[in-house]
Motif scaffolding. Structure first.
Motif, PDB file in Angstrom:
ATOM      1  N   GLU A 130       0.837  -1.191   0.000  1.00  0.00           N
ATOM      2  CA  GLU A 130       0.000   0.000   0.000  1.00  0.00           C
ATOM      3  C   GLU A 130       0.879   1.251   0.000  1.00  0.00           C
ATOM      4  O   GLU A 130       2.009   1.217   0.486  1.00  0.00           O
ATOM      5  N   PRO A 131       0.399   2.359  -0.547  1.00  0.00           N
ATOM      6  CA  PRO A 131       1.199   3.588  -0.558  1.00  0.00           C
ATOM      7  C   PRO A 131       1.358   4.152   0.846  1.00  0.00           C
ATOM      8  O   PRO A 131       0.605   3.817   1.761  1.00  0.00           O
ATOM      9  N   LEU A 132       2.366   5.018   1.006  1.00  0.00           N
ATOM     10  CA  LEU A 132       2.552   5.681   2.294  1.00  0.00           C
ATOM     11  C   LEU A 132       1.305   6.492   2.643  1.00  0.00           C
ATOM     12  O   LEU A 132       0.659   7.083   1.780  1.00  0.00           O
ATOM     13  N   LYS A 133       0.994   6.548   3.948  1.00  0.00           N
ATOM     14  CA  LYS A 133      -0.190   7.268   4.404  1.00  0.00           C
ATOM     15  C   LYS A 133       0.033   8.770   4.474  1.00  0.00           C
ATOM     16  O   LYS A 133      -0.923   9.546   4.550  1.00  0.00           O
ATOM     17  N   GLY A 134       1.302   9.198   4.471  1.00  0.00           N
ATOM     18  CA  GLY A 134       1.598  10.621   4.581  1.00  0.00           C
ATOM     19  C   GLY A 134       2.819  10.857   5.431  1.00  0.00           C
ATOM     20  O   GLY A 134       3.677   9.969   5.566  1.00  0.00           O
ATOM     21  N   ILE A 135       2.910  12.054   6.000  1.00  0.00           N
ATOM     22  CA  ILE A 135       4.077  12.472   6.782  1.00  0.00           C
ATOM     23  C   ILE A 135       3.648  12.801   8.204  1.00  0.00           C
ATOM     24  O   ILE A 135       2.613  13.444   8.416  1.00  0.00           O
ATOM     25  N   LYS A 136       4.441  12.379   9.178  1.00  0.00           N
ATOM     26  CA  LYS A 136       4.230  12.736  10.577  1.00  0.00           C
ATOM     27  C   LYS A 136       5.434  13.536  11.071  1.00  0.00           C
ATOM     28  O   LYS A 136       6.573  13.062  10.985  1.00  0.00           O
ATOM     29  N   ILE A 137       5.199  14.750  11.565  1.00  0.00           N
ATOM     30  CA  ILE A 137       6.236  15.502  12.253  1.00  0.00           C
ATOM     31  C   ILE A 137       6.211  15.009  13.694  1.00  0.00           C
ATOM     32  O   ILE A 137       5.196  15.157  14.381  1.00  0.00           O
ATOM     33  N   CYS A 138       7.273  14.421  14.156  1.00  0.00           N
ATOM     34  CA  CYS A 138       7.204  13.719  15.436  1.00  0.00           C
ATOM     35  C   CYS A 138       8.522  13.841  16.206  1.00  0.00           C
ATOM     36  O   CYS A 138       9.456  14.527  15.780  1.00  0.00           O
ATOM     37  N   ARG A 139       8.545  13.169  17.352  1.00  0.00           N
ATOM     38  CA  ARG A 139       9.730  13.168  18.201  1.00  0.00           C
ATOM     39  C   ARG A 139      10.484  11.848  18.048  1.00  0.00           C
ATOM     40  O   ARG A 139       9.966  10.871  17.499  1.00  0.00           O
ATOM     41  N   GLN A 140      11.694  11.842  18.549  1.00  0.00           N
ATOM     42  CA  GLN A 140      12.527  10.641  18.573  1.00  0.00           C
ATOM     43  C   GLN A 140      11.977   9.663  19.610  1.00  0.00           C
ATOM     44  O   GLN A 140      11.701  10.035  20.742  1.00  0.00           O
ATOM     45  N   ALA A 141      11.808   8.415  19.222  1.00  0.00           N
ATOM     46  CA  ALA A 141      11.294   7.410  20.146  1.00  0.00           C
ATOM     47  C   ALA A 141      12.318   7.079  21.231  1.00  0.00           C
ATOM     48  O   ALA A 141      13.530   7.178  21.018  1.00  0.00           O
ATOM     49  N   ARG A 142      11.812   6.692  22.398  1.00  0.00           N
ATOM     50  CA  ARG A 142      12.679   6.256  23.498  1.00  0.00           C
ATOM     51  C   ARG A 142      12.983   4.772  23.299  1.00  0.00           C
ATOM     52  O   ARG A 142      12.180   3.911  23.646  1.00  0.00           O
ATOM     53  N   ALA A 143      14.110   4.504  22.728  1.00  0.00           N
ATOM     54  CA  ALA A 143      14.502   3.135  22.404  1.00  0.00           C
ATOM     55  C   ALA A 143      16.022   3.044  22.438  1.00  0.00           C
ATOM     56  O   ALA A 143      16.714   4.068  22.519  1.00  0.00           O
ATOM     57  N   LYS A 144      16.553   1.846  22.379  1.00  0.00           N
ATOM     58  CA  LYS A 144      18.008   1.684  22.397  1.00  0.00           C
ATOM     59  C   LYS A 144      18.382   0.339  21.784  1.00  0.00           C
ATOM     60  O   LYS A 144      17.537  -0.535  21.579  1.00  0.00           O
ATOM     61  N   TRP A 145      19.663   0.219  21.508  1.00  0.00           N
ATOM     62  CA  TRP A 145      20.222  -1.057  21.078  1.00  0.00           C
ATOM     63  C   TRP A 145      20.729  -1.803  22.303  1.00  0.00           C
ATOM     64  O   TRP A 145      21.452  -1.238  23.127  1.00  0.00           O
ATOM     65  N   GLN A 146      20.324  -3.053  22.444  1.00  0.00           N
ATOM     66  CA  GLN A 146      20.860  -3.913  23.496  1.00  0.00           C
ATOM     67  C   GLN A 146      21.869  -4.858  22.847  1.00  0.00           C
ATOM     68  O   GLN A 146      21.501  -5.827  22.182  1.00  0.00           O
ATOM     69  N   GLU A 147      23.145  -4.503  23.025  1.00  0.00           N
ATOM     70  CA  GLU A 147      24.205  -5.216  22.322  1.00  0.00           C
ATOM     71  C   GLU A 147      24.580  -6.525  22.992  1.00  0.00           C
ATOM     72  O   GLU A 147      24.407  -6.712  24.195  1.00  0.00           O
ATOM     73  N   ASP A 148      25.106  -7.405  22.172  1.00  0.00           N
ATOM     74  CA  ASP A 148      25.688  -8.654  22.637  1.00  0.00           C
ATOM     75  C   ASP A 148      26.972  -8.840  21.841  1.00  0.00           C
ATOM     76  O   ASP A 148      26.981  -8.651  20.622  1.00  0.00           O
ATOM     77  N   PHE A 149      28.067  -9.158  22.523  1.00  0.00           N
ATOM     78  CA  PHE A 149      29.346  -9.338  21.846  1.00  0.00           C
ATOM     79  C   PHE A 149      29.711 -10.817  21.809  1.00  0.00           C
ATOM     80  O   PHE A 149      29.912 -11.447  22.856  1.00  0.00           O
TER      81      PHE A 149
END
Length: 263
Positions: free
Chosen positions: A176-195
């Motif tokens: 389906e085509p894109l629904k449009g544009i959202k002006i928004c904030r950066q989500a609170r998320a992170k990378w949980q690394e494993d070495f």
């Protein structure tokens, strides 16, 4: 009427599919100059080259477009463009990308794509970083080209606040085509690394970084929600990383007299 001058860079390298698409779109809006890394620079963040040589050479890779490849980082490329390639000319717009892969949420800190845009903002130029949430080298950009054009056109016509760069992320192509544009904030998320601990053929130990992206944000006003719901996400970013809300708290709560006594 003079055409706008548009500087194009990226972090996937000057031969990537994404930068070719971006150059073709920007040519519809103005005069384009390209300064981009000669090899992939993903995950470089805002690194700059210090204590080492920087190479810069002209490339005939885009039709009717002045283009240079550099041995440096994306931030280096913008600096070289300003001080050497453009010289006395000032770009009306700096665009970076289109990146092969997401630069939503915390990834903006690691992103070479966004470092080029942020470097542009530091210099006082309207700047945009574009990313497609598809890591494939042959990713399909056809569904975002008009959005890239329209967003860049809006910035050229109406501007953005000084010191701000736009972080624009697009969902991968779907049925389906894109629904449009959202002006928004950066989500609170992170990378949980494993070495992962591994050994090379000579028995020498090395580590390989793996891990997962974890989204803690349940809001519907952030970039991760927008991408998941098939919207283009536009997040205004700034290079001033001062935690302004913390200044008063630290001033009020810390024992400043005790600190003076013990120093």
């Amino acid at each position: 009427m003079t055409k706008p001058l548009i500087l194009v860079s990226n972090d996937d390298g000057i031969t990537s599919r994404g930068i070719r698409v971006l150059v073709d779109v920007m040519k519809q809006l103005g005069e384009v100059v390209v300064v981009a890394p000669d090899s992939p620079q993903s995950g470089m963040g805002h690194a700059i080259t210090i204590g080492n040589t920087l190479r810069l050479s002209e490339e005939e890779i885009f039709q009717d477009v002045l283009a240079y490849k550099s041995s440096g980082t994306p931030a280096d490329c913008v600096k070289l463009a300003k001080h050497y390639v453009l010289k006395d000319k000032k770009p009306d717009l700096i665009v970076s990308g289109i990146n092969h892969g997401s630069n939503t949420s915390i990834s903006v800190l690691y992103s070479g794509t966004m470092s080029a845009a942020i470097e542009g903002a530091i210099e006082g130029y309207p700047s945009i970083g574009f990313s497609l949430c598809d890591y494939g080298s042959h990713a399909d950009f056809s569904h975002v080209e008009n959005y890239v054009y329209q967003i860049a056109k809006q910035v050229l016509e109406f501007g953005i606040p000084k010191g701000v760069a736009l972080n624009v992320n697009f969902p991968p192509k779907r049925n389906e085509p894109l629904k449009g544009i959202k002006i928004c904030r950066q989500a609170r998320a992170k990378w949980q690394e494993d070495f992962e601990e591994r050994y090379d053929p000579n028995g020498r130990k090395y580590f390989w970084m793996a891990g997962n992206f974890v989204n803690f944000d349940k809001g519907e006003d952030n970039d991760e929600w927008a991408i998941a719901n098939n919207y283009a996400a536009v997040v205004p970013c700034q290079f001033d990383m001062t935690a302004h809300h913390a200044i008063a708290q630290i001033n009020d709560d810390w024992d400043w007299e005790g600190l003076k006594t013990n120093i």
